[in-house]
Design a protein around this motif. Structure first.
Motif, PDB file in Angstrom:
ATOM      1  N   SER A  43       5.253   4.907  -0.899  1.00  0.00           N
ATOM      2  CA  SER A  43       3.845   5.179  -0.590  1.00  0.00           C
ATOM      3  C   SER A  43       2.974   5.043  -1.841  1.00  0.00           C
ATOM      4  O   SER A  43       1.855   4.536  -1.771  1.00  0.00           O
ATOM      5  N   ARG A  44       3.495   5.479  -3.019  1.00  0.00           N
ATOM      6  CA  ARG A  44       2.740   5.311  -4.261  1.00  0.00           C
ATOM      7  C   ARG A  44       2.569   3.833  -4.606  1.00  0.00           C
ATOM      8  O   ARG A  44       1.494   3.406  -5.038  1.00  0.00           O
ATOM      9  N   GLN A  47       0.004   2.355  -2.265  1.00  0.00           N
ATOM     10  CA  GLN A  47      -1.340   2.808  -2.622  1.00  0.00           C
ATOM     11  C   GLN A  47      -1.823   2.119  -3.891  1.00  0.00           C
ATOM     12  O   GLN A  47      -2.988   1.701  -3.975  1.00  0.00           O
ATOM     13  N   ASN A  51      -5.025  -0.321  -4.194  1.00  0.00           N
ATOM     14  CA  ASN A  51      -6.102  -0.047  -5.156  1.00  0.00           C
ATOM     15  C   ASN A  51      -6.334  -1.239  -6.088  1.00  0.00           C
ATOM     16  O   ASN A  51      -7.483  -1.550  -6.430  1.00  0.00           O
TER      17      ASN A  51
END
Length: 140
Positions: A43-44, A47, A51
């Motif tokens: 998930s990091r 993300q 970004n």
């Protein structure tokens, strides 16, 4: 995130001990922890990738805006803008804008309106100081 209290955790622990057994419970909890860690890592990464793509899109948009500004500055023609504004003013002031005279270049000539002499200006200022009035004595 989840609204789980102590009583729910106690029920889940009892069911896990009964189903899995006390011998394999530590290995199952370790595997569960590793799986949750991998999910958080994914998930990091997702993300951060999202970004980065968003930042890149913003930079592209900024570059496109700057490019438009540079092109607008390169097409800046102050003399053409002044001529156009003078022609528009002359067209507004004239009663017959269709009857404009054309010059040798084929473009419409615009005459500047004549300025009337200001009553407060002295008459001597309009006369050249080298020009002397002709009197009868000088004529003879």
């Amino acid at each position: 995130m989840f609204d789980i209290g102590w009583t729910e955790l106690l029920v889940i622990a009892c069911v896990a001990i009964i189903v899995v057994g006390p011998k394999d419970l530590p290995r199952m909890l370790r595997t569960l922890g590793q799986t949750i860690g991998k999910m958080r890592k994914l998930s990091r990464e997702f993300q951060s990738t999202f970004n980065d793509a968003l930042r890149e899109a913003e930079q592209q948009a900024d570059i496109a805006d700057m490019k438009k500004q540079v092109e607008a500055a390169a097409n800046f023609n102050p003399l053409g803008d002044i001529k156009k504004s003078i022609e528009e003013d002359a067209a507004k002031r004239s009663d017959k804008p269709k009857e404009a005279k054309t010059g040798a270049s084929g473009q419409a000539e615009v005459k500047a309106p004549e300025k009337k002499a200001d009553a407060a200006a002295p008459a001597a200022a309009a006369v050249d100081p080298d020009d002397k009035p002709v009197t009868e004595e000088v004529k003879a």
